[in-house]
Design an enzyme around this catalytic site. Structure first.
Site, PDB file in Angstrom:
ATOM      1  N   HIS A   1       3.724   2.956  12.821  1.00 51.91           N
ATOM      2  CA  HIS A   1       2.179   3.821  13.073  1.00 51.91           C
ATOM      3  C   HIS A   1       2.582   5.334  13.396  1.00 51.91           C
ATOM      4  O   HIS A   1       2.489   7.137  13.530  1.00 51.91           O
ATOM      5  CB  HIS A   1       0.963   3.680  13.548  1.00 51.91           C
ATOM      6  CG  HIS A   1       0.228   2.815  12.119  1.00 51.91           C
ATOM      7  ND1 HIS A   1      -0.890   2.831  12.611  1.00 51.91           N
ATOM      8  CD2 HIS A   1       0.419   2.746  11.656  1.00 51.91           C
ATOM      9  CE1 HIS A   1      -1.355   1.944  11.274  1.00 51.91           C
ATOM     10  NE2 HIS A   1      -0.596   1.473  10.745  1.00 51.91           N
TER      11      HIS A   1
ATOM     12  N   GLU B   1      -5.047   1.432   1.878  1.00 56.12           N
ATOM     13  CA  GLU B   1      -4.915   0.465   3.073  1.00 56.12           C
ATOM     14  C   GLU B   1      -5.148   0.627   5.034  1.00 56.12           C
ATOM     15  O   GLU B   1      -6.072  -0.276   5.294  1.00 56.12           O
ATOM     16  CB  GLU B   1      -3.829  -0.066   2.425  1.00 56.12           C
ATOM     17  CG  GLU B   1      -3.712  -1.315   3.730  1.00 56.12           C
ATOM     18  CD  GLU B   1      -3.325  -1.413   5.014  1.00 56.12           C
ATOM     19  OE1 GLU B   1      -3.089  -2.696   6.222  1.00 56.12           O
ATOM     20  OE2 GLU B   1      -2.943  -0.539   5.857  1.00 56.12           O
ATOM     21  N   GLU B   2      -4.797   1.920   4.986  1.00 54.43           N
ATOM     22  CA  GLU B   2      -4.573   2.590   6.755  1.00 54.43           C
ATOM     23  C   GLU B   2      -6.400   2.254   7.322  1.00 54.43           C
ATOM     24  O   GLU B   2      -6.898   2.583   8.163  1.00 54.43           O
ATOM     25  CB  GLU B   2      -4.313   3.484   6.538  1.00 54.43           C
ATOM     26  CG  GLU B   2      -2.200   2.965   6.467  1.00 54.43           C
ATOM     27  CD  GLU B   2      -1.627   2.300   6.906  1.00 54.43           C
ATOM     28  OE1 GLU B   2      -2.117   1.760   8.425  1.00 54.43           O
ATOM     29  OE2 GLU B   2      -0.194   2.052   7.515  1.00 54.43           O
TER      30      GLU B   2
ATOM     31  N   HIS C   1       0.943  -1.312  -0.322  1.00 53.40           N
ATOM     32  CA  HIS C   1      -0.369   0.510  -0.165  1.00 53.40           C
ATOM     33  C   HIS C   1       0.634   0.900   0.022  1.00 53.40           C
ATOM     34  O   HIS C   1       1.627   1.155   0.676  1.00 53.40           O
ATOM     35  CB  HIS C   1      -1.139  -0.008   1.064  1.00 53.40           C
ATOM     36  CG  HIS C   1      -0.264   0.449   2.671  1.00 53.40           C
ATOM     37  ND1 HIS C   1      -0.383   1.584   2.627  1.00 53.40           N
ATOM     38  CD2 HIS C   1      -0.533  -0.954   3.662  1.00 53.40           C
ATOM     39  CE1 HIS C   1      -0.175   1.236   4.230  1.00 53.40           C
ATOM     40  NE2 HIS C   1       0.299  -0.549   4.548  1.00 53.40           N
TER      41      HIS C   1
ATOM     42  N   ASP D   1       4.228  -6.511   3.421  1.00 53.47           N
ATOM     43  CA  ASP D   1       3.709  -5.195   4.168  1.00 53.47           C
ATOM     44  C   ASP D   1       5.227  -5.485   6.072  1.00 53.47           C
ATOM     45  O   ASP D   1       5.911  -5.579   5.288  1.00 53.47           O
ATOM     46  CB  ASP D   1       1.328  -5.276   5.239  1.00 53.47           C
ATOM     47  CG  ASP D   1       1.396  -3.477   5.249  1.00 53.47           C
ATOM     48  OD1 ASP D   1       3.006  -2.906   5.748  1.00 53.47           O
ATOM     49  OD2 ASP D   1       0.815  -3.463   5.270  1.00 53.47           O
TER      50      ASP D   1
ATOM     51  N   ASP E   1       5.992   1.896   6.705  1.00 53.69           N
ATOM     52  CA  ASP E   1       4.694   1.197   6.576  1.00 53.69           C
ATOM     53  C   ASP E   1       3.892   1.945   5.274  1.00 53.69           C
ATOM     54  O   ASP E   1       3.030   2.788   5.828  1.00 53.69           O
ATOM     55  CB  ASP E   1       4.185   1.214   8.215  1.00 53.69           C
ATOM     56  CG  ASP E   1       2.115   1.034   7.356  1.00 53.69           C
ATOM     57  OD1 ASP E   1       2.063   0.125   6.792  1.00 53.69           O
ATOM     58  OD2 ASP E   1       1.130   1.402   8.918  1.00 53.69           O
TER      59      ASP E   1
HETATM   60 ZN    ZN Z   1       0.873  -1.332   6.107  1.00 56.34          ZN
HETATM   61 CO    CO Z   2      -0.447   0.575   8.708  1.00 55.52          CO
END
Ligand code: ZN
Ligand code: CO
Length: 328
Positions: free
Chosen positions: A301, A192-193, A60, A215, A162
């Site tokens: 994150h 995606e998130e 992603h 990922d 990420d």
């Molecule tokens: Zn991710």
């Molecule tokens: Co993420």
């Protein structure tokens, strides 16, 4: 590959606004693919034709963001999260909007850190009244962390590893695979998130025989962390389960066999909270046997995610080895 990771991670691209990252990727992969298209949600789908089964690979492009919900009369911005951000990591953080406007995050007076939530936080872009703020930022605009890539030698720190590191792994594999034995669809997904949305529609379009997401995943190798049998530097992972998928036994076997055949270190991963694009891919149409290869990552994150460069290199090798397997 570090240059590539730097360029990808530093690009602006929160969920729904992935166009800058997509442009970077398009420019890199164009000479190496048979066909490339952007679907209606913004996923970038690049095909490298081969005689075998249709294999969808997904990484992603989107990163977390903060969306402006309200601008007060003194020019302070209130916001809501786009994706899973904790308010605790935002204090003092610097953020940047698509147009380059920069702000810092401040907090109202609170009695205890337990009282900290998004309602207590605001973005200060240096405006002294509402109109001045509105000249730079509108309701619905999205800010992302403003953080540079840092090379520590063996390890890397950056925002949005990420999943830009997954995008980098796909790009590098695409470069290195000359004549694929399977029919490969490299998909750089959107949103995606916020609920694996781009993977859902692109899988429907591609109708893959197999799906594989690349990922990041968490680790259990930091002080007093939750237990998890994944550590930095011990290789990419073969996911067994997360919140959204139980890896198809056939795909798990293909992945493990590929690692063992080529002597690439790997780790088995059970992620107790979280999921990724394969969650959507494997439920597409009548079901698609799918799995995930993850790059272990600390501080996911946050503005300072960390991966081990050897894991990235081994991730490319493992992905290539998986894709070289003739599938039935
Ligand atoms: Zn991710
Ligand atoms: Co993420």
């Amino acid at each position: 590959m570090k240059e590539l990771i730097k360029e990808l991670t530093e690009a602006y691209g929160p969920s729904g606004r992935e166009e800058t990252v997509r442009k970077v990727i398009e420019d890199k992969i164009k000479p190496m693919v048979d066909k490339m298209e952007v679907d209606s949600l913004g996923n970038l789908i690049a095909r490298k034709k081969g005689p075998g089964k249709r294999v969808m690979l997904a990484a992603h492009m989107d990163e977390l963001g903060l969306m402006v919900t309200y601008i007060d009369k003194n020019g302070f911005l209130r916001f809501s999260n786009v994706g899973g951000i904790s308010p605790h990591i935002l204090l003092g953080e610097r953020v940047v909007f698509a147009n380059g406007a920069v702000g810092t995050i401040g907090c109202e007076k609170i009695e205890s850190m337990k009282d900290l939530n998004f309602q207590k936080l605001y973005i200060d872009i240096g405006a002294s009244e509402q109109k001045e703020a509105e000249d730079q930022v509108k309701i619905g605009d999205i800010a992302v962390y403003q953080r540079g890539f840092q090379d520590l030698g063996r390890r890397i720190i950056s925002k949005s590893l990420d999943d830009r590191v997954g995008c980098a792994v796909l790009i590098q594999a695409l470069k290195e695979i000359e004549s694929p034995v399977n029919d490969l669809f490299f998909v750089f997904t959107v949103q995606e998130e916020v609920g694996v949305r781009g993977a859902r529609t692109s899988a429907y379009r591609i109708k893959p025989d197999y799906g594989l997401a690349v990922d990041v995943t968490r680790t259990g190798d930091t002080p007093e962390s939750e237990t998890m049998a994944v550590a930095l530097g011990k290789g990419p992972t073969v996911k067994v389960k997360d919140t959204l998928i139980i890896t198809h036994p056939k795909v798990k076997k293909i992945m493990v066999d590929a690692a063992e055949r080529t002597g690439i270190p790997y780790q088995l991963e059970v992620l107790e909270r979280g999921g990724t694009d394969s969650g959507a891919i494997h439920l597409s149409r009548e079901g698609v046997p799918s799995g995930v290869m993850s790059i272990p990552c600390r501080y996911i994150h946050t503005p300072s995610e960390m991966v081990d460069y050897d894991d990235v290199i081994n991730g490319v090798k493992l992905l290539k080895s998986i894709l070289e397997t003739p599938l039935d």
